[in-house]
Design an enzyme around this catalytic site. Structure first.
Site, PDB file in Angstrom:
ATOM      1  N   GLY A 109      21.394 -49.427  88.586  1.00  0.00           N
ATOM      2  CA  GLY A 109      20.624 -49.635  89.807  1.00  0.00           C
ATOM      3  C   GLY A 109      20.499 -51.052  90.304  1.00  0.00           C
ATOM      4  CD  GLU A 139      22.756 -44.341  82.328  1.00  0.00           C
ATOM      5  OE1 GLU A 139      22.433 -44.093  83.516  1.00  0.00           O
ATOM      6  OE2 GLU A 139      22.643 -43.518  81.424  1.00  0.00           O
ATOM      7  N   PRO A 140      25.127 -49.764  84.299  1.00  0.00           N
ATOM      8  CG  PRO A 140      26.197 -51.764  83.756  1.00  0.00           C
ATOM      9  CD  PRO A 140      25.498 -50.579  83.138  1.00  0.00           C
ATOM     10  N   GLY A 141      26.749 -49.617  87.451  1.00  0.00           N
ATOM     11  CA  GLY A 141      27.976 -49.227  88.140  1.00  0.00           C
ATOM     12  C   GLY A 141      28.343 -50.325  89.122  1.00  0.00           C
ATOM     13  NE  ARG A 199      28.255 -48.183  99.055  1.00  0.00           N
ATOM     14  CZ  ARG A 199      27.448 -49.104  99.490  1.00  0.00           C
ATOM     15  NH1 ARG A 199      27.929 -50.113 100.182  1.00  0.00           N
ATOM     16  NH2 ARG A 199      26.170 -49.044  99.225  1.00  0.00           N
ATOM     17  CE1 TYR A 252      24.768 -42.911 100.422  1.00  0.00           C
ATOM     18  CE2 TYR A 252      26.593 -44.431 100.123  1.00  0.00           C
ATOM     19  CZ  TYR A 252      25.936 -43.275  99.776  1.00  0.00           C
ATOM     20  OH  TYR A 252      26.454 -42.490  98.790  1.00  0.00           O
ATOM     21  CB  CYS A 302      38.776 -37.582 115.939  1.00  0.00           C
ATOM     22  SG  CYS A 302      40.406 -38.193 116.337  1.00  0.00           S
TER      23      CYS A 302
HETATM   24  N1  LLP Z   1      23.013 -43.989  86.046  1.00  0.00           N
HETATM   25  C1  LLP Z   1      22.755 -42.881  86.764  1.00  0.00           C
HETATM   26  C2  LLP Z   1      22.123 -41.754  86.106  1.00  0.00           C
HETATM   27  C3  LLP Z   1      23.097 -42.843  88.129  1.00  0.00           C
HETATM   28  O1  LLP Z   1      22.830 -41.737  88.826  1.00  0.00           O
HETATM   29  C4  LLP Z   1      23.730 -43.959  88.733  1.00  0.00           C
HETATM   30  C5  LLP Z   1      24.094 -43.947  90.145  1.00  0.00           C
HETATM   31  C6  LLP Z   1      23.996 -45.090  87.942  1.00  0.00           C
HETATM   32  C7  LLP Z   1      23.623 -45.069  86.604  1.00  0.00           C
HETATM   33  C8  LLP Z   1      24.660 -46.320  88.482  1.00  0.00           C
HETATM   34  O2  LLP Z   1      23.915 -46.916  89.493  1.00  0.00           O
HETATM   35  P1  LLP Z   1      24.328 -48.370  90.033  1.00  0.00           P
HETATM   36  O3  LLP Z   1      24.200 -49.332  88.888  1.00  0.00           O
HETATM   37  O4  LLP Z   1      25.727 -48.302  90.498  1.00  0.00           O
HETATM   38  O5  LLP Z   1      23.373 -48.627  91.111  1.00  0.00           O
HETATM   39  N2  LLP Z   1      27.251 -43.761  96.440  1.00  0.00           N
HETATM   40  C9  LLP Z   1      26.104 -44.658  96.540  1.00  0.00           C
HETATM   41  C10 LLP Z   1      25.499 -44.975  95.191  1.00  0.00           C
HETATM   42  C11 LLP Z   1      25.049 -43.733  94.422  1.00  0.00           C
HETATM   43  C12 LLP Z   1      24.491 -44.053  93.067  1.00  0.00           C
HETATM   44  C13 LLP Z   1      24.251 -42.799  92.294  1.00  0.00           C
HETATM   45  N3  LLP Z   1      23.817 -42.991  90.944  1.00  0.00           N
HETATM   46  C14 LLP Z   1      26.522 -45.940  97.263  1.00  0.00           C
HETATM   47  O6  LLP Z   1      27.669 -46.032  97.702  1.00  0.00           O
HETATM   48  O7  LLP Z   1      25.706 -46.830  97.464  1.00  0.00           O
END
Ligand code: LLP
Length: 424
Positions: free
Chosen positions: A244, A279-281, A319, A323, A349
């Protein structure tokens, strides 16, 4: 911090010119920087290691949903990363990329029995339970397999945060996790079953969070629950803190540094003697990728609006449409001279296919190249073939070398995937 910088007047990904990549692979195309991925993972790893006393041997489990390309996952796997997964497909990708099962967490609100059985069979580190109904199903599935998988209970701490309502997950009405009281009940129920082994608690309150306060409040909920559960004789050895943390998209709020974020977590967890998981994405992948696109034409309309029509569209980068997300748009070969407000659009389109309105940009011409920055997370993974535009390819750069890590399908391949019904 990233490794997309101009050299000799042309934007490069590390040592590779983006003009070269556009010539060789065509556009649109996602381009990732290995050095940036490694840097981001390394920073977080070092921060976690500096707080071993409070966080134990913390697991960094990359959220595969952010970027599930096998070469990206393999790059992180080699640095020791784990994976946060939300489907059998993501578990399979993580394993295929060399992430060992004992570093894979399986989360998600709607895991099927088949997926749960798969996760148990491959021996994932932990299954995060999000509801009573899911706990019941997991116990049944595990009983059939005579297993007792490690589980964490996902708490909904009633603290929502994030860059957009659609990516906030920890609020009361959001579909994720269970409220504190119910989580305590589920934990006790899990402890009583021989077919699951409760090891901890999990939370994830949202994405693109640019303030530590809501995260800290959520971590405090987990810390208090740990003490409550221990008081009831339950073992709690792991806390999964979710992902997050936001990234600096140009033009947006500057988020706290990963070091400050981890230090905050260490402060909250100090003395609990738990092993933390992050859990960083986005934090690892967003600024490690750009979407490279070519200008099809510049349309100057009689009503004064000026459109930059690109060959990338909403199907390649969702995105902004989904969003209202901001991605910086940077010319690959900067043009000096006048700047004008542009509406930046793709060829799809519908009006939703608008990346930016009134964006101040230099005056560009047909065939110029631009990149969308911060596109390494939730970019290629969310792409589709809407408007029958072949799925956008991906390239990984490492120093002076590069590789196509997902080729663009040919039109033949795209059409061949669809057999005609036998009566047609
Ligand atoms: N852990 C869990 C359980 C999650 O559901 C998520 C993201 C993460 C970790 C990783 O979150 P992050 O560190 O990336 O913020 N498609 C959207 C983002 C959706 C995130 C969903 N869950 C966007 O493009 O902004």
């Amino acid at each position: 911090m990233h490794h997309f910088e101009p050299k000799d007047g042309v934007l490069h990904a590390e040592g590779v010119s983006l003009e070269t990549l556009a010539d060789e692979v065509g556009t649109p195309v996602y381009v990732y920087s290995t050095a940036t991925l490694k840097r981001h993972y390394g920073l977080l790893r070092a921060a976690a290691d500096a707080h071993r006393d409070a966080l134990g041997e913390a697991l960094i489990a990359f959220a595969v949903k952010a970027n599930s390309n096998l070469s990206v996952l393999a790059t992180l796997a080699r640095m020791g990363s784990g994976a946060d997964t939300v489907s059998e497909g993501e578990i399979r990708r993580a394993l295929a990329a060399g992430i060992p099962a004992e570093r894979i967490i399986f989360s998600g609100v709607g895991k099927t029995d088949v997926e749960l059985a798969f996760a148990i069979a491959v021996g994932v580190r932990q299954i995060n339970i999000e509801s009573g109904a899911e706990l019941d199903r997991l116990i049944q599935v595990a009983a059939l397999l005579d297993a007792s998988p490690a589980v964490a209970v996902r708490v909904n701490p009633n603290i929502g945060a994030g860059g957009h309502a659609k990516i906030t997950t920890g609020g009361k009405g959001d579909k994720f996790g269970v409220p504190v009281d119910e989580a305590l009940e589920l934990y006790a129920r899990a402890s009583a079953s021989p077919h699951v082994t409760p090891v901890g608690l999990a939370c994830h309150i949202g994405s693109q969070i640019t303030d530590l306060a809501p995260l800290e409040a959520a971590f405090r909920v987990l810390a208090e629950m740990t003490l409550t559960l221990r008081g009831q004789g339950c073992a709690v050895t792991r806390l999964d803190l979710g992902g997050g943390l936001g990234v600096p998209y140009a033009g947006g709020a500057a988020p706290p540094s990963p070091a400050d974020y981890v230090a905050m977590a260490a402060r909250v967890l100090a003395g609990l003697e738990v092993e933390a998981a992050f859990e960083p994405g986005r934090l690892l992948a967003a600024n490690a990728g750009v979407l490279l696109s070519q200008v099809i034409q510049v349309t100057e309309r009689s009503d004064g609006r000026r459109f930059l029509v690109l060959d990338a569209a909403m199907n390649d980068l969702m995105r902004p449409a989904l969003y209202d997300a901001f991605h910086d748009i940077v010319p690959v070969r900067p043009r000096s001279g006048a700047r004008r407000p542009h509406d930046v659009v793709g060829p799809v389109c519908e009006t939703g296919d608008t990346f930016a309105r009134d964006r101040d940009l230099p005056v560009l011409e047909a065939e110029d190249l631009v990149v969308f920055t911060g596109a390494g997370a939730y970019g290629a993974v969310m792409a589709s073939e809407y408007n029958s535009r072949p799925l956008v390819p991906e390239v990984l750069v490492d120093g002076d070398r590069w590789a196509v890590i997902r080729p663009r399908p040919t039109y033949e391949e795209m059409l061949d995937r669809e057999p005609f019904a036998d009566w047609l």
